[in-house]
Design a protein around this motif. Structure first.
Motif, mmCIF file in Angstrom:
data_model
loop_
_atom_site.group_PDB
_atom_site.id
_atom_site.type_symbol
_atom_site.label_atom_id
_atom_site.label_comp_id
_atom_site.label_asym_id
_atom_site.label_seq_id
_atom_site.Cartn_x
_atom_site.Cartn_y
_atom_site.Cartn_z
ATOM 1 N N ASP A 69 0.783 -1.271 -0.041
ATOM 2 C CA ASP A 69 -0.008 -0.058 -0.022
ATOM 3 C C ASP A 69 0.960 1.402 -0.098
ATOM 4 N N GLY A 70 2.240 1.314 0.583
ATOM 5 C CA GLY A 70 2.915 2.637 0.607
ATOM 6 C C GLY A 70 2.568 3.697 1.834
ATOM 7 N N GLN A 71 1.387 3.467 2.543
ATOM 8 C CA GLN A 71 0.952 4.424 3.351
ATOM 9 C C GLN A 71 1.024 3.794 4.915
ATOM 10 N N VAL A 72 1.460 4.791 5.760
ATOM 11 C CA VAL A 72 1.299 4.759 7.076
ATOM 12 C C VAL A 72 0.736 5.690 7.974
ATOM 13 N N LEU A 73 0.465 5.173 9.356
ATOM 14 C CA LEU A 73 -0.043 6.203 10.139
ATOM 15 C C LEU A 73 0.672 6.136 11.548
ATOM 16 N N PRO A 74 0.615 7.382 12.262
ATOM 17 C CA PRO A 74 1.337 7.321 13.614
ATOM 18 C C PRO A 74 0.523 6.299 14.614
ATOM 19 N N VAL A 129 4.868 3.871 14.391
ATOM 20 C CA VAL A 129 4.057 3.914 13.092
ATOM 21 C C VAL A 129 3.370 2.670 12.512
ATOM 22 N N GLU A 130 2.117 2.577 12.064
ATOM 23 C CA GLU A 130 1.362 1.226 11.525
ATOM 24 C C GLU A 130 1.007 1.580 10.377
ATOM 25 N N PRO A 131 0.527 0.477 9.600
ATOM 26 C CA PRO A 131 -0.034 0.652 8.219
ATOM 27 C C PRO A 131 -1.444 1.171 8.129
#
Length: 553
Positions: A397-402, A488-490
Motif C-alpha cells: 500500500d505504501g502508506q502508514v499512520l502514527p 507507526v502502523e500501516p
C-alpha cells in the motif's frame, strides 16, 4: 381458531425477540471484547489458555486468544470473525478491531435505551465509518520500499508488548530483510518466508537463512554431508521400480528366471540414477520414496538425495534455486536444474535438517527463531508473523499512520465536527462512533497503569492544537510525536479494523429475533431453567462456551 395462539415452532425450539434479543447479543459481543481488552498496547497483559487436554497457550495475541477460547455464542462469534478477518487481511491490529467493535455495541446500548431505533444507529455508524476511512487516507504518510528505517520501525511496533520485545530491534531487521528478499515487483507473498522454531538459546540467537531449510535428512549415510556449488534436481515422483497397473501372477520355475527379474529391476533403478548423473545432478529432492538399491547407486555417484519432500518445500526450493519441478525423470534436462552454493545437512536444536543456502537470488528465505522454552518460542513466532504481515501490507500500500492512539484521537475530534452536518438522529450515532474510537487511547492508558481521563484530556488538547501525530507514550505516560518517535502502523490496519468492527456491530444491532432449533442453554449444562437467559453472555466458563447460546447453534 378463536383466541388460541398458533404454534409454528417445534416444542424443542427456543426463541427470544425484541429488546431481550438485542440485549443478549450486545452483552455477548461486549464480553468477547472485554476478554482481550487488557492485552492491548505495549503494556498489555498476557492470557493463559488451558484446554481440556491440559495443553497451555500463553499469549496476548488477540486472534489466538479468541480462537483458543472455543466460543459458542453465535453473536459472540461474529466478533471473533472481526479478529480473524483482520488477521487474514493485514496480520495485525486484531485486538484493536475487537475492542472497537465491543465499544460500538456499548455505545449503541445507551442509545437504544433512549429509544433510538437500531436501523438509525446502523445508518449513522456506516456514515461515520466511511468518513473515518476518508480522514485516515488524507492523513496517511507515504512510504516506499527504499525507506528501510520506516519499515524496521513498523516491524518493531508490531512486536511491541509481545514476547519478542526483548530482541525487538534485531528481529525487526530480520523481518524486513526477509520480506524484501521475497518481494516481487507487484506482489509480496510472505508464504515464501518459512519460519522454523528452535527451543534452546535466547531470542537474540534468531537468524535469517537466505535459502530453504528442509526438515529432512539425506537418505543414506554414505552420501555426502555437504555439497558445494550444487546442481539441484527437483523430482516430484518416486525413484522406485514401477509396479504393474493390473494384478498379475508370474510362475517362476527356475532360479535363473528369478535372478533375471531382479536384474531387470536393478537395471531400471540404475537407469534412473544414470539419468540424474547425465544431466549433472549433485543433489536431488524427491517427492516420494527412493528404493534401497537406488539409494546405494546414488551414494556411489556422490549424489545427496532427500526423499518425501512436501509440496510447499518444493515450491520454496524452486523459487530459491531457480530449478523446475519435474514429475517424470525422463523429461529432466540440464535446464531444469537449480543452483545452490551450499547444500548441507546440519544440526539445529538437536534435529538434523537440510540447509540449501548461497543461492543466486534468495526469493525464498527461512527465519530461525530461538527461545528458552516452547511457550516463549511460540509467542515469538506469533509476534514475527504479525510483523511480517505489517511489512508486507506497507510494501503493497505504501502508506502508514502514527500509532499510540493518535489516529483514533484525531478521528474522534473530526467525527464530532462531522456529526453537526449529519441530519436527524443519525447525528447521535456518529457522535457515539466518535466516542467509541477513543476506547483505544483510553485502554492504552489503563493497561499502562496511567489515569485514562488525564491521558485523554492531554491527547485531545494536543490534537486540538493541530498536532495530529501526538500519541500516548505508555512507558513515560507523556504525550509525544509518534511519527518522530518511529511508532507507526500501516494505514490498512486502521481502515480494516474500523470497517470490520462497524460491520460486525451493525449486524448484531439489526438482529431483533433469535430462533434456535433446540436447547439454548450453554453446552455442557445439564439442567436448569429452559428459558432464554436475558443477559446472554454469562461467564467464559473456562475454555468452554460463552453461555447463553450453546450446543445447538
Amino acid at each position: 381458531m378463536g383466541n388460541q395462539p398458533m404454534i409454528v415452532l417445534s416444542e424443542e425450539s427456543q426463541r427470544t425477540s425484541g429488546k431481550d434479543a438485542q440485549t443478549m447479543n450486545i452483552t455477548a459481543g461486549k464480553a468477547v471484547a472485554e476478554s482481550v481488552r487488557t492485552t492491548l498496547g505495549p503494556k498489555g497483559m498476557d492470557k493463559m489458555l488451558v484446554d481440556s487436554t491440559g495443553s497451555v497457550v500463553v499469549t496476548n495475541d488477540g486472534v489466538t486468544i479468541l480462537k483458543e477460547m472455543d466460543i459458542d455464542h453465535p453473536a459472540a462469534n461474529m466478533i471473533v470473525e472481526v479478529a480473524e478477518t483482520q488477521e487474514d487481511e493485514v496480520g495485525d491490529g486484531t485486538t484493536s478491531a475487537v475492542v472497537v467493535a465491543g465499544e460500538l455495541l456499548d455505545q449503541a446500548e445507551e442509545l437504544l435505551d433512549q429509544d433510538i431505533h437500531a436501523t438509525t444507529l446502523a445508518q449513522g455508524y456506516r456514515q461515520a465509518a466511511e468518513k473515518a476511512k476518508e480522514l485516515l487516507e488524507e492523513q496517511a504518510i507515504d512510504v516506499s520500499e527504499d525507506d528501510r528505517e520506516v519499515l524496521v520501525q513498523l516491524a518493531a511496533t508490531a512486536m511491541t508488548g509481545k514476547g519478542a520485545e526483548s530482541a525487538r530491534d534485531q528481529l525487526a531487521e530480520l523481518v524486513v530483510d526477509a520480506v524484501s528478499a521475497v518481494a516481487d515487483e507487484d506482489d509480496v507473498d510472505i508464504d515464501n518466508v518459512s519460519v522454523e522454531k528452535v527451543v534452546g538459546g535466547s531470542i537474540d540467537n534468531s537468524e535469517l537463512v537466505e535459502g530453504v531449510i528442509v526438515d529432512k535428512e539425506r537418505v543414506d549415510e554414505n552420501m555426502p554431508y555437504a555439497v558445494e556449488d550444487a546442481n539441484v534436481a527437483l523430482f516430484d515422483g518416486a525413484i522406485e521400480v514401477k509396479e504393474t497397473e493390473i494384478d498379475a501372477e508370474v510362475n517362476v520355475t527356475d532360479p535363473d528366471q528369478l535372478q533375471e527379474f531382479l536384474d531387470q529391476e536393478e537395471e531400471q533403478l540404475r537407469e534412473y540414477v544414470d539419468k540424474l548423473v547425465d544431466v549433472g545432478t549433485d543433489v536431488v529432492f524427491v517427492g516420494d520414496g527412493i528404493d534401497d538399491m537406488a539409494q546405494h547407486y546414488l551414494a556411489q555417484e556422490g549424489i545427496l538425495a532427500v526423499r518425501r519432500v512436501k509440496s510447499d518445500d518444493f515450491r520454496r526450493l524452486a523459487r530459491a534455486t531457480g530449478g523446475q519441478v519435474v514429475s517424470n525423470l525422463d523429461d529432466l534436462a540440464e535446464d531444469d536444474l537449480g543452483f545452490a552454493g551450499s547444500v548441507a545437512q546440519k544440526d539445529i536444536g538437536g534435529d538434523e535438517r537440510i540447509f540449501v543456502e548461497d543461492v543466486e537470488e534468495a526469493r525464498s528465505v527461512t527465519l530461525i527463531l530461538r527461545g528458552g522454552t516452547e511457550h516463549v518460542v511460540d509467542e515469538v513466532e506469533r509476534a514475527v508473523i504479525d510483523s511480517l504481515g505489517v511489512v508486507r501490507t506497507t510494501l503493497e500500500d505504501g502508506q502508514v499512520l502514527p500509532g499510540g492512539g493518535a489516529p483514533e484521537t484525531g478521528l474522534a475530534l473530526d467525527l464530532r465536527d462531522f456529526a453537526d452536518s449529519v441530519g436527524g438522529r443519525e447525528q447521535l450515532a456518529v457522535e457515539a462512533f466518535a466516542d467509541a474510537l477513543e476506547v483505544i487511547p483510553r485502554t492504552l492508558a489503563e493497561n499502562a497503569g496511567l489515569d485514562p481521563i488525564d491521558s485523554l484530556v492531554d491527547l485531545r488538547s494536543r490534537h486540538d492544537a493541530g498536532e495530529r501525530a501526538a500519541g500516548l507514550d505508555a512507558y513515560t505516560g507523556g504525550v509525544i510525536d509518534m511519527q518522530e518517535e518511529g511508532v507507526v502502523e500501516p494505514l490498512r490496519v486502521k481502515t480494516q479494523a474500523i470497517e470490520s468492527a462497524t460491520e460486525a456491530a451493525v449486524m448484531i444491532l439489526r438482529i431483533d429475533d433469535v430462533i434456535a432449533a433446540g436447547d439454548l442453554r450453554a453446552s455442557g449444562d445439564d439442567g436448569g431453567d429452559d428459558d432464554m437467559p436475558a443477559g446472554g453472555a454469562g461467564g467464559m466458563g473456562g475454555m468452554g462456551g460463552m453461555g447463553g447460546m450453546g450446543g445447538a447453534m
